[in-house]
Design an enzyme around this catalytic site. Sequence first.
Site, PDB file in Angstrom:
ATOM      1  CD  GLU A  45      -2.909   0.907   2.446  1.00  0.00           C
ATOM      2  OE1 GLU A  45      -3.912   1.635   2.475  1.00  0.00           O
ATOM      3  OE2 GLU A  45      -2.659   0.057   3.326  1.00  0.00           O
ATOM      4  CB  CYS A 175      -4.715  -2.264   3.803  1.00  0.00           C
ATOM      5  SG  CYS A 175      -3.897  -2.514   5.405  1.00  0.00           S
ATOM      6  CB  SER A 356      18.741  -0.484  35.941  1.00  0.00           C
ATOM      7  OG  SER A 356      17.721  -1.401  35.535  1.00  0.00           O
TER       8      SER A 356
END
Length: 732
Positions: A45, A175, A356
């Site tokens: 598309e 789509c 972390s």
Amino acid sequence: MGRKVTVATCALNQWALDFEGNCERILRSIEVAKAHGAKYRLGPELEICGYGCADHFYESDTLLHSFQVLRNLLEAPVTQDIICDVGMPIMHHNVRYNCRVLFLNRKILLIRPKMLMANHGNYREVRWFSPWNKLRQVEEYFLPRMIQEVTGQDTVPFGDCVLSTKDTCIGTEICAELWNPNSPHIQMGQDGVEIFTNSSASHHELRKADQRVNLIKSATTKSGGIYLYANQRGCDGERVYYDGCAMVAINGDIVARGAQFSLDDVEVITATLDLEDVRSYRGELCQPRLESEFKPCHRIKVDYSLSSCEDVYLPTHQPIEWHFHTPEEEISLGPACWLWDYLRRSGQAGFLLPLSGGVDSSSTACIVHFMCVLLCQAVEGGNGRVLEDVRRVVGDESYRPQDPKELCGRIFTTCYMASENSSEDTRNRARDLANQIGSTHMNINIDMAVKGILGIFSAVTGRWPQFRANGGSHRENLALQNVQARVRMVLAYLFAQLSLWARGKPGGLLVLGSANVDESLTGYFTKYDCSSADINPIGGISKTDLKRFLLYCAEQLQLTALRSVLAAPPTAELEPLTEGRVSQTDEADMGMTYSELSVIGRLRKLSKCGPFSMFCKLIHMWKDALSPSEVAQKVKHFFRIYSVNRHKMTTVTPSYHAENYSPDDNRFDLRPFLYNTRWSWQFRCIDDQVAVSKFHSRASRRKGDHRREPVITMSCFSCTQVTQMAANAPKQ
């Protein structure tokens, strides 16, 4: 005999407004399709301009440049003797349409505008385009002069029509039309269309691929036919990742498919199929149309055949089984491909991640490592484009990546930012993981910066704030946590810009964020802390899925450091330690578990629940663990913290969209960011309902029935009735 056809579909990694690159990839796909004998080529598309142009669709430049590319395609020798189906925006009678343009041998055969628009979730197509709502109607479209000069045509058919060749009939879907309950292929199939095509820009979402495949299989199971599906691939400059999966189906079976995740910019899928298989299949199932209102398809005839007279010995493609990726595999592949697209197109030299030692940042680190694995595999498989991009990123024209760990060290920097509130356990976990994946790792202590900022505050106000553990107020405690988090963000960007400079290397680094979707939902992060980054690959993934992903990484990549990460309770480590150990945990701070948040998030977004309707659902879903009063407290607590923190989502780092309950304010989840956080009316309805349930529970006990009484819900009483019953209930 002239009944076998060879057709091609593709997945292209297009980029919004990259007209030159998009044109080159389209031409390459046509070249590959012709090399495999295809007579028809389908692309994704809006492939000419890229799907993600957004408000650039308003600009006349976008329309102009799209036609310039179309002219190049019409003139290219490689596009001769094959029907080419390309996507682009077109303005007709001053109205913008999302269109397919079919052409053959420098002649435009037809222009088919999209009829059913995608306008939910990540999509806003009706903002830029209008649907073509004239069923079975075709008008004349006057071509721009630049196209007339090539085609010799003044006008071409524009509208709801199909292409009739000498041997078959081809109809187009675009789509979202496949996902619609009134899909065009239904009536086209009943009117004899044998080949359906679908050009898509369909994004990846965890656990979604099977829906797409089942829709395509179903489309041809009911009435037979051949179905070609093309899709975008890559990030296209946006938060979503288009995941390919180009495929060909016939009579309910998939016979050819492309990869769901790949670093290939151009992937072409071809299949040879027998039209007689469609006709035989339909001969038994299809009956003549009996409705008097039926309108036949408008057919555009072309003097061309997809088949040849000498195809008896041409083998046809047979059904194949589709093996779907697990969610853990999807997390390892989708975000990794998205990161690579972003890195190679950003012009930067790598990534920097504050590591972390927790689940979130460790997951982000593992995704980068998987990206390096994919890059090495692509180079080993002969992908010259990937090799060229890798050399440009690392700044070495002779470099050839072979070991993912070594490549990781070149393009990935991790840093552990310690404070006086950090534990030795998290420092060790971060160091061990960095060593195992191969990242360049640094230990940075932020205490000096934090004390400097607090010193400025103290010099101005004469006050020095204290943590709650040291006698400070809630406001002081929160401010002291936030200053640590924000200092980490400032340092992350400083090291991202200058760490390569300090090592005598060119370029800068993109800062990676690592806040998961559940933390974003509650706003459990500091605004402009180290969750504020350039991009975030896990921002649309739940904590539950991330834990499973890390377990998968530990097993597949032998990253033993991840086992200690998984065993540790999630913590921000922003409050003082207790006897050297973490006293602060995420779930205690949030007031609910991550698994509870996943349920609440889906009810809020997917089931469209406000506070009261969410309470009515959860009292049944959680009835074995929580009383109605406890459920009410959970729901009210969530909506309070959600509404208080919603403003944070306006500045959230662009994240990979992977979860359909994502709270991303910038595109997916459009809601206010200034709320009345008391929710007084809504919470009063919940309290009244709880009172009713208690009343009935007591009444049941008085009757001697000690069984668990079902909770009365909104379906039983209106809010007014609930309020009246609660008022008449005996006081406790």
